[in-house]
Scaffold this motif. Structure first.
Motif, PDB file in Angstrom:
ATOM      1  N   THR A 158       0.859  -1.202  -0.045  1.00 52.40           N
ATOM      2  CA  THR A 158      -0.157  -0.181   0.020  1.00 52.40           C
ATOM      3  C   THR A 158       1.064   1.181  -0.030  1.00 52.40           C
ATOM      4  OG1 THR A 158      -1.737  -1.378   1.275  1.00 52.40           O
ATOM      5  CG2 THR A 158      -1.791   0.972   1.088  1.00 52.40           C
ATOM      6  N   ILE A 159       2.142   1.377   0.818  1.00 47.01           N
ATOM      7  CA  ILE A 159       2.777   2.372   0.830  1.00 47.01           C
ATOM      8  C   ILE A 159       3.446   2.673  -0.540  1.00 47.01           C
ATOM      9  CG2 ILE A 159       5.204   3.339   1.635  1.00 47.01           C
ATOM     10  CD1 ILE A 159       2.693   3.897   3.638  1.00 47.01           C
ATOM     11  N   SER A 160       3.988   1.451  -1.390  1.00 49.32           N
ATOM     12  CA  SER A 160       4.796   1.795  -2.490  1.00 49.32           C
ATOM     13  C   SER A 160       3.588   2.325  -3.605  1.00 49.32           C
ATOM     14  CB  SER A 160       5.001   0.262  -2.973  1.00 49.32           C
ATOM     15  OG  SER A 160       3.779  -0.413  -3.430  1.00 49.32           O
ATOM     16  N   ILE A 161       2.493   2.296  -3.333  1.00 47.62           N
ATOM     17  CA  ILE A 161       1.397   3.090  -4.373  1.00 47.62           C
ATOM     18  C   ILE A 161       1.135   4.257  -3.799  1.00 47.62           C
ATOM     19  CG2 ILE A 161      -0.605   2.933  -5.295  1.00 47.62           C
ATOM     20  CD1 ILE A 161      -0.573  -0.212  -4.893  1.00 47.62           C
ATOM     21  N   THR A 162       0.994   4.597  -2.517  1.00 45.86           N
ATOM     22  CA  THR A 162       0.251   5.758  -1.960  1.00 45.86           C
ATOM     23  C   THR A 162       1.249   6.765  -1.525  1.00 45.86           C
ATOM     24  OG1 THR A 162       0.062   4.725   0.087  1.00 45.86           O
ATOM     25  CG2 THR A 162      -1.790   4.650  -1.272  1.00 45.86           C
ATOM     26  N   ASN A 164       1.675   6.978   1.478  1.00 44.47           N
ATOM     27  CA  ASN A 164       0.921   7.667   2.527  1.00 44.47           C
ATOM     28  C   ASN A 164       0.508   6.716   3.692  1.00 44.47           C
ATOM     29  OD1 ASN A 164      -1.441   8.925   4.149  1.00 44.47           O
ATOM     30  ND2 ASN A 164      -1.260  10.619   2.993  1.00 44.47           N
ATOM     31  N   ARG A 165       1.024   7.081   5.031  1.00 40.71           N
ATOM     32  CA  ARG A 165       0.970   6.172   6.093  1.00 40.71           C
ATOM     33  C   ARG A 165      -0.597   6.017   6.605  1.00 40.71           C
ATOM     34  NH1 ARG A 165       2.459   7.428  12.104  1.00 40.71           N
ATOM     35  NH2 ARG A 165       1.495   9.810  12.170  1.00 40.71           N
ATOM     36  N   VAL A 166      -1.218   7.024   6.144  1.00 41.34           N
ATOM     37  CA  VAL A 166      -2.871   7.213   6.728  1.00 41.34           C
ATOM     38  C   VAL A 166      -3.633   6.062   5.785  1.00 41.34           C
ATOM     39  CG1 VAL A 166      -4.823   8.415   6.776  1.00 41.34           C
ATOM     40  CG2 VAL A 166      -2.751   9.562   7.535  1.00 41.34           C
ATOM     41  N   TYR A 167      -3.172   6.075   4.311  1.00 43.83           N
ATOM     42  CA  TYR A 167      -3.842   5.428   3.463  1.00 43.83           C
ATOM     43  C   TYR A 167      -3.710   3.814   3.943  1.00 43.83           C
ATOM     44  CZ  TYR A 167      -5.050   9.278   0.828  1.00 43.83           C
ATOM     45  OH  TYR A 167      -5.575  10.657   0.310  1.00 43.83           O
ATOM     46  N   SER A 168      -2.218   3.527   4.184  1.00 39.58           N
ATOM     47  CA  SER A 168      -1.944   2.285   4.813  1.00 39.58           C
ATOM     48  C   SER A 168      -2.480   1.923   5.963  1.00 39.58           C
ATOM     49  CB  SER A 168      -0.331   2.253   4.860  1.00 39.58           C
ATOM     50  OG  SER A 168       0.029   1.099   5.058  1.00 39.58           O
ATOM     51  N   LEU A 169      -2.761   2.783   6.935  1.00 40.17           N
ATOM     52  CA  LEU A 169      -3.410   2.411   8.222  1.00 40.17           C
ATOM     53  C   LEU A 169      -4.826   1.740   8.067  1.00 40.17           C
ATOM     54  CD1 LEU A 169      -1.754   4.868  10.405  1.00 40.17           C
ATOM     55  CD2 LEU A 169      -1.694   2.387  10.802  1.00 40.17           C
ATOM     56  N   ILE A 170      -5.541   2.716   7.096  1.00 40.36           N
ATOM     57  CA  ILE A 170      -6.818   2.666   6.806  1.00 40.36           C
ATOM     58  C   ILE A 170      -6.934   1.172   5.912  1.00 40.36           C
ATOM     59  CG2 ILE A 170      -8.873   3.203   5.299  1.00 40.36           C
ATOM     60  CD1 ILE A 170      -7.814   6.270   5.952  1.00 40.36           C
ATOM     61  N   THR A 171      -6.257   1.040   4.925  1.00 41.28           N
ATOM     62  CA  THR A 171      -6.382  -0.360   4.373  1.00 41.28           C
ATOM     63  C   THR A 171      -6.209  -1.680   5.153  1.00 41.28           C
ATOM     64  OG1 THR A 171      -5.341   0.791   2.332  1.00 41.28           O
ATOM     65  CG2 THR A 171      -5.417  -1.651   2.381  1.00 41.28           C
ATOM     66  N   GLY A 172      -5.103  -1.428   6.163  1.00 44.44           N
ATOM     67  CA  GLY A 172      -5.001  -2.490   6.997  1.00 44.44           C
ATOM     68  C   GLY A 172      -6.192  -2.843   8.025  1.00 44.44           C
ATOM     69  N   TYR A 173      -6.862  -1.744   8.391  1.00 43.74           N
ATOM     70  CA  TYR A 173      -7.906  -2.020   9.427  1.00 43.74           C
ATOM     71  C   TYR A 173      -9.266  -2.261   8.674  1.00 43.74           C
ATOM     72  CZ  TYR A 173      -5.334   0.120  13.016  1.00 43.74           C
ATOM     73  OH  TYR A 173      -4.602   0.508  14.072  1.00 43.74           O
ATOM     74  N   VAL A 174      -9.021  -2.023   7.361  1.00 46.77           N
ATOM     75  CA  VAL A 174     -10.432  -2.251   6.499  1.00 46.77           C
ATOM     76  C   VAL A 174     -10.279  -3.851   6.178  1.00 46.77           C
ATOM     77  CG1 VAL A 174     -11.567  -2.048   4.464  1.00 46.77           C
ATOM     78  CG2 VAL A 174     -10.854   0.009   5.716  1.00 46.77           C
ATOM     79  N   LEU A 175      -9.104  -4.476   5.676  1.00 51.79           N
ATOM     80  CA  LEU A 175      -9.028  -5.675   5.253  1.00 51.79           C
ATOM     81  C   LEU A 175      -9.056  -6.734   6.466  1.00 51.79           C
ATOM     82  CD1 LEU A 175      -6.189  -5.220   2.770  1.00 51.79           C
ATOM     83  CD2 LEU A 175      -8.413  -5.618   2.147  1.00 51.79           C
ATOM     84  N   TYR A 176      -8.126  -6.331   7.419  1.00 49.24           N
ATOM     85  CA  TYR A 176      -8.251  -7.181   8.537  1.00 49.24           C
ATOM     86  C   TYR A 176      -9.157  -7.070   9.702  1.00 49.24           C
ATOM     87  CZ  TYR A 176      -3.805  -8.706   6.439  1.00 49.24           C
ATOM     88  OH  TYR A 176      -2.843  -9.242   5.468  1.00 49.24           O
ATOM     89  N   ILE A 177      -9.837  -6.052   9.857  1.00 48.33           N
ATOM     90  CA  ILE A 177     -10.854  -5.807  10.911  1.00 48.33           C
ATOM     91  C   ILE A 177     -12.194  -5.701  10.426  1.00 48.33           C
ATOM     92  CG2 ILE A 177     -11.631  -4.534  12.743  1.00 48.33           C
ATOM     93  CD1 ILE A 177      -9.040  -5.794  13.366  1.00 48.33           C
ATOM     94  N   PHE A 178     -12.389  -4.693   9.624  1.00 50.77           N
ATOM     95  CA  PHE A 178     -13.619  -4.546   8.923  1.00 50.77           C
ATOM     96  C   PHE A 178     -14.063  -5.775   7.976  1.00 50.77           C
ATOM     97  CE2 PHE A 178     -16.666  -2.465   5.549  1.00 50.77           C
ATOM     98  CZ  PHE A 178     -17.645  -2.183   6.412  1.00 50.77           C
ATOM     99  N   LEU A 179     -13.391  -5.962   6.946  1.00 48.48           N
ATOM    100  CA  LEU A 179     -13.656  -7.103   6.228  1.00 48.48           C
ATOM    101  C   LEU A 179     -14.170  -8.240   6.963  1.00 48.48           C
ATOM    102  CD1 LEU A 179     -14.249  -7.678   2.830  1.00 48.48           C
ATOM    103  CD2 LEU A 179     -12.077  -8.088   2.780  1.00 48.48           C
TER     104      LEU A 179
END
Length: 244
Positions: A158-162, A164-179
């Motif tokens: 995620t960081i390699s693309i964005t 931005n650590r905020v986007y990376s954090l959001i992605t992590g929580y969405v995939l591993y918690i929300f999803l």
């Protein structure tokens, strides 16, 4: 070699900031609550020797997502990427060193988990054989490594693309918690193709296995393959991009 150890020590030191102190305090309180509730309410747990269950295990999960998403994300968000990656080591080497350091650090929580559980069991008068303790310790330690490796690889990608650590954090929580929470509902109530797809996503398998502290051999192979592939792709993109 000395330079690698210096970077590794520096990374471990950087982990112990205010957020880690807050995490450790919350984890300590949650661990006590979990164990008191377990014995007072006669609750069940998947691994008898585990000391972190329920709330405390979920807190560790949240913290791991934060670490994995933030490992190199903070360098780009705080504008220190050029300084960090401008040294005698290549970008790949520095990321490898960081990754190994973080994997070592997070795997220690698996050992602490069992040590806490063993201490509690001894206090209440239960005893286990040495082989049982070592077997449980090893299996839980593997769970922690495999779980964090999957989070780390997604964070790097995620960081390699964005950048931005905020986007990376959001992605992590969405995939591993929300999803994952959505996946639980689908798996429990749905019998369609959606259930099959959800049960076989790496994010669902990783989170489900961590919540029960168990991966079978197929889970370990699948998640390891997923982590390595995503890690390599993320690493390749970072090597090709201009640093901010």
């Amino acid at each position: 070699m000395t330079g690698m150890f210096s970077i590794s020590r520096m990374e471990i030191k950087k982990i112990f900031d205010t957020s880690t102190c807050v995490f450790l305090i919350i984890l300590f309180i949650a661990t006590i609550i979990d164990n008191v509730l377990y014995y007072q309410m006669n609750l069940s747990k998947s691994v008898e020797l585990s000391g972190n269950i329920g709330i405390s295990l979920f807190i560790i999960q949240i913290y791991f997502i934060y670490l994995g998403s933030n490992m190199i994300g903070s360098e780009f968000s705080f504008g220190t990427s050029k300084m960090v990656f401008s040294s005698m080591f290549s970008r790949s080497q520095i990321i490898h060193i960081k990754s190994v350091s973080f994997l070592f650090y997070t795997s220690l929580y698996g050992i602490f988990n069992i040590l806490i559980g063993l201490t509690v069991q001894l206090i209440i008068g239960k005893h286990f054989s040495s082989m049982e303790i070592l077997s449980t310790l090893f299996s839980v330690w593997i769970v922690y490594i495999v779980y964090f490796a999957s989070i780390l690889s997604v964070g790097i990608f995620t960081i390699s693309i964005t950048f931005n650590r905020v986007y990376s954090l959001i992605t992590g929580y969405v995939l591993y918690i929300f999803l994952y929470n959505i996946g639980i509902q689908i798996v429990e109530r749905d019998e369609s193709w959606m259930k099959t797809i959800m049960e076989n996503t790496p994010f669902y398998i990783a989170s489900d296995g961590f919540s029960t502290l168990y991966y079978n051999i197929n889970d370990i192979i699948y998640l390891s393959f997923f982590s390595v592939v995503i890690y390599i792709i993320g690493l390749y993109i970072i090597k090709k991009r201009d640093l901010k």
